[in-house]
Design a protein around this motif. Structure first.
Motif, PDB file in Angstrom:
ATOM      1  N   LYS A   1      12.694   9.311  -3.905  1.00 11.33           N
ATOM      2  CA  LYS A   1      11.285   8.940  -3.919  1.00 11.33           C
ATOM      3  C   LYS A   1      11.030   7.882  -4.981  1.00 11.33           C
ATOM      4  N   ARG A   2      10.200   6.925  -4.635  1.00 15.53           N
ATOM      5  CA  ARG A   2       9.764   5.931  -5.607  1.00 15.53           C
ATOM      6  C   ARG A   2       8.546   6.472  -6.337  1.00 15.53           C
ATOM      7  N   ARG A   3       8.432   6.151  -7.593  1.00 19.08           N
ATOM      8  CA  ARG A   3       7.282   6.584  -8.382  1.00 19.08           C
ATOM      9  C   ARG A   3       6.182   5.538  -8.278  1.00 19.08           C
ATOM     10  N   LEU A   4       4.946   5.995  -8.089  1.00 18.17           N
ATOM     11  CA  LEU A   4       3.817   5.080  -7.977  1.00 18.17           C
ATOM     12  C   LEU A   4       3.344   4.570  -9.332  1.00 18.17           C
ATOM     13  N   ALA A   5       3.603   5.315 -10.388  1.00 18.80           N
ATOM     14  CA  ALA A   5       3.057   4.971 -11.695  1.00 18.80           C
ATOM     15  C   ALA A   5       3.661   3.680 -12.247  1.00 18.80           C
ATOM     16  N   VAL A   6       4.904   3.384 -11.929  1.00 15.46           N
ATOM     17  CA  VAL A   6       5.570   2.209 -12.465  1.00 15.46           C
ATOM     18  C   VAL A   6       6.158   1.412 -11.304  1.00 15.46           C
ATOM     19  N   PRO A   7       5.322   0.606 -10.641  1.00 12.30           N
ATOM     20  CA  PRO A   7       5.836  -0.147  -9.496  1.00 12.30           C
ATOM     21  C   PRO A   7       6.762  -1.269  -9.941  1.00 12.30           C
ATOM     22  N   ASP A   8       7.851  -1.430  -9.229  1.00 15.06           N
ATOM     23  CA  ASP A   8       8.745  -2.549  -9.504  1.00 15.06           C
ATOM     24  C   ASP A   8       8.387  -3.708  -8.582  1.00 15.06           C
ATOM     25  N   GLN A   9       9.054  -4.832  -8.758  1.00 13.13           N
ATOM     26  CA  GLN A   9       8.735  -6.019  -7.961  1.00 13.13           C
ATOM     27  C   GLN A   9       8.925  -5.774  -6.470  1.00 13.13           C
ATOM     28  N   ALA A  10       9.943  -5.019  -6.115  1.00 14.47           N
ATOM     29  CA  ALA A  10      10.197  -4.738  -4.698  1.00 14.47           C
ATOM     30  C   ALA A  10       9.073  -3.891  -4.106  1.00 14.47           C
ATOM     31  N   SER A  11       8.579  -2.937  -4.864  1.00 15.26           N
ATOM     32  CA  SER A  11       7.486  -2.087  -4.375  1.00 15.26           C
ATOM     33  C   SER A  11       6.198  -2.891  -4.215  1.00 15.26           C
ATOM     34  N   VAL A  12       5.929  -3.764  -5.156  1.00 11.33           N
ATOM     35  CA  VAL A  12       4.730  -4.604  -5.081  1.00 11.33           C
ATOM     36  C   VAL A  12       4.829  -5.547  -3.884  1.00 11.33           C
ATOM     37  N   ALA A  13       6.008  -6.116  -3.662  1.00 10.55           N
ATOM     38  CA  ALA A  13       6.209  -7.014  -2.523  1.00 10.55           C
ATOM     39  C   ALA A  13       6.048  -6.254  -1.210  1.00 10.55           C
ATOM     40  N   SER A  14       6.554  -5.045  -1.158  1.00 14.34           N
ATOM     41  CA  SER A  14       6.425  -4.212   0.030  1.00 14.34           C
ATOM     42  C   SER A  14       4.953  -3.895   0.305  1.00 14.34           C
ATOM     43  N   LEU A  15       4.229  -3.542  -0.741  1.00 16.65           N
ATOM     44  CA  LEU A  15       2.797  -3.255  -0.615  1.00 16.65           C
ATOM     45  C   LEU A  15       2.047  -4.490  -0.111  1.00 16.65           C
ATOM     46  N   ARG A  16       2.364  -5.635  -0.677  1.00 15.91           N
ATOM     47  CA  ARG A  16       1.716  -6.879  -0.263  1.00 15.91           C
ATOM     48  C   ARG A  16       1.980  -7.171   1.219  1.00 15.91           C
ATOM     49  N   ARG A  17       3.210  -6.955   1.664  1.00 12.16           N
ATOM     50  CA  ARG A  17       3.541  -7.206   3.071  1.00 12.16           C
ATOM     51  C   ARG A  17       2.756  -6.284   3.996  1.00 12.16           C
ATOM     52  N   VAL A  18       2.653  -5.012   3.639  1.00  8.86           N
ATOM     53  CA  VAL A  18       1.915  -4.064   4.479  1.00  8.86           C
ATOM     54  C   VAL A  18       0.439  -4.439   4.528  1.00  8.86           C
ATOM     55  N   LEU A  19      -0.148  -4.769   3.396  1.00 11.38           N
ATOM     56  CA  LEU A  19      -1.574  -5.114   3.360  1.00 11.38           C
ATOM     57  C   LEU A  19      -1.858  -6.425   4.091  1.00 11.38           C
ATOM     58  N   CYS A  20      -0.986  -7.406   3.939  1.00 17.52           N
ATOM     59  CA  CYS A  20      -1.175  -8.670   4.661  1.00 17.52           C
ATOM     60  C   CYS A  20      -1.003  -8.469   6.161  1.00 17.52           C
ATOM     61  N   ALA A  21      -0.045  -7.642   6.532  1.00 19.45           N
ATOM     62  CA  ALA A  21       0.151  -7.355   7.958  1.00 19.45           C
ATOM     63  C   ALA A  21      -1.074  -6.644   8.532  1.00 19.45           C
ATOM     64  N   PHE A  22      -1.637  -5.718   7.755  1.00 19.47           N
ATOM     65  CA  PHE A  22      -2.830  -5.029   8.226  1.00 19.47           C
ATOM     66  C   PHE A  22      -3.988  -6.007   8.378  1.00 19.47           C
TER      67      PHE A  22
ATOM     68  N   ALA B   1      -3.913  -9.122   9.003  1.00 17.37           N
ATOM     69  CA  ALA B   1      -3.691  -9.960  10.178  1.00 17.37           C
ATOM     70  C   ALA B   1      -3.893  -9.165  11.466  1.00 17.37           C
ATOM     71  N   HIS B   2      -3.506  -7.900  11.435  1.00 16.52           N
ATOM     72  CA  HIS B   2      -3.624  -7.034  12.613  1.00 16.52           C
ATOM     73  C   HIS B   2      -5.076  -6.717  12.947  1.00 16.52           C
ATOM     74  N   ASP B   3      -5.865  -6.407  11.931  1.00 19.89           N
ATOM     75  CA  ASP B   3      -7.271  -6.039  12.143  1.00 19.89           C
ATOM     76  C   ASP B   3      -8.142  -7.007  11.354  1.00 19.89           C
ATOM     77  N   GLN B   4      -8.419  -8.147  11.953  1.00 20.34           N
ATOM     78  CA  GLN B   4      -9.165  -9.190  11.259  1.00 20.34           C
ATOM     79  C   GLN B   4     -10.623  -8.821  11.040  1.00 20.34           C
ATOM     80  N   ARG B   5     -11.133  -7.876  11.815  1.00 22.05           N
ATOM     81  CA  ARG B   5     -12.509  -7.413  11.612  1.00 22.05           C
ATOM     82  C   ARG B   5     -12.623  -6.727  10.248  1.00 22.05           C
TER      83      ARG B   5
ATOM     84  N   PHE C   1       2.641   0.845   7.626  1.00 22.14           N
ATOM     85  CA  PHE C   1       1.680  -0.041   8.289  1.00 22.14           C
ATOM     86  C   PHE C   1       0.967   0.703   9.413  1.00 22.14           C
ATOM     87  N   TRP C   2       1.718   1.340  10.304  1.00 23.89           N
ATOM     88  CA  TRP C   2       1.096   1.995  11.453  1.00 23.89           C
ATOM     89  C   TRP C   2       0.261   3.205  11.060  1.00 23.89           C
TER      90      TRP C   2
END
Length: 89
Positions: free
Chosen positions: A1-22, A24-28, A52-53
């Motif tokens: 398990k990854r810890r949420l309290a201390v995000p690393d660069q990979a976790s931040v990049a992953s979060l950014r990808r999911v949020l950007c994908a969302f 784009a998916h739901d522009q409303r 994402f889903w």
């Protein structure tokens, strides 16, 4: 398990990808502040695609008015919390 309290660069990049994908998916809805907490929690347990889903499901089916322009769901929740506090505290 990854810890949420201390995000690393990979976790931040992953979060950014999911949020950007969302967004784009739901522009409303796009991106709404606070969505990152849900997405980060999902990413702690799920792959990016699964997160994402599930985020789509949460925003669309479980909390549709929380991420609308008027944020009616948030207003209702705040009112309920205020009433509970008045009765319990």
């Amino acid at each position: 398990k990854r810890r949420l309290a201390v995000p690393d660069q990979a976790s931040v990049a992953s979060l950014r990808r999911v949020l950007c994908a969302f967004a784009a998916h739901d522009q409303r809805v796009g991106y709404v502040q606070g969505m990152n907490f849900i997405a980060a929690s999902l990413l702690a347990e799920l792959s990016e695609e699964e997160a994402f889903w599930v985020l789509v499901l949460v925003v669309r089916d479980f909390l549709p008015e929380h991420f609308s322009e008027a944020m009616i769901g948030n207003h209702v929740d705040c009112h309920v919390l205020r009433v509970l506090c008045e009765h319990r505290l």
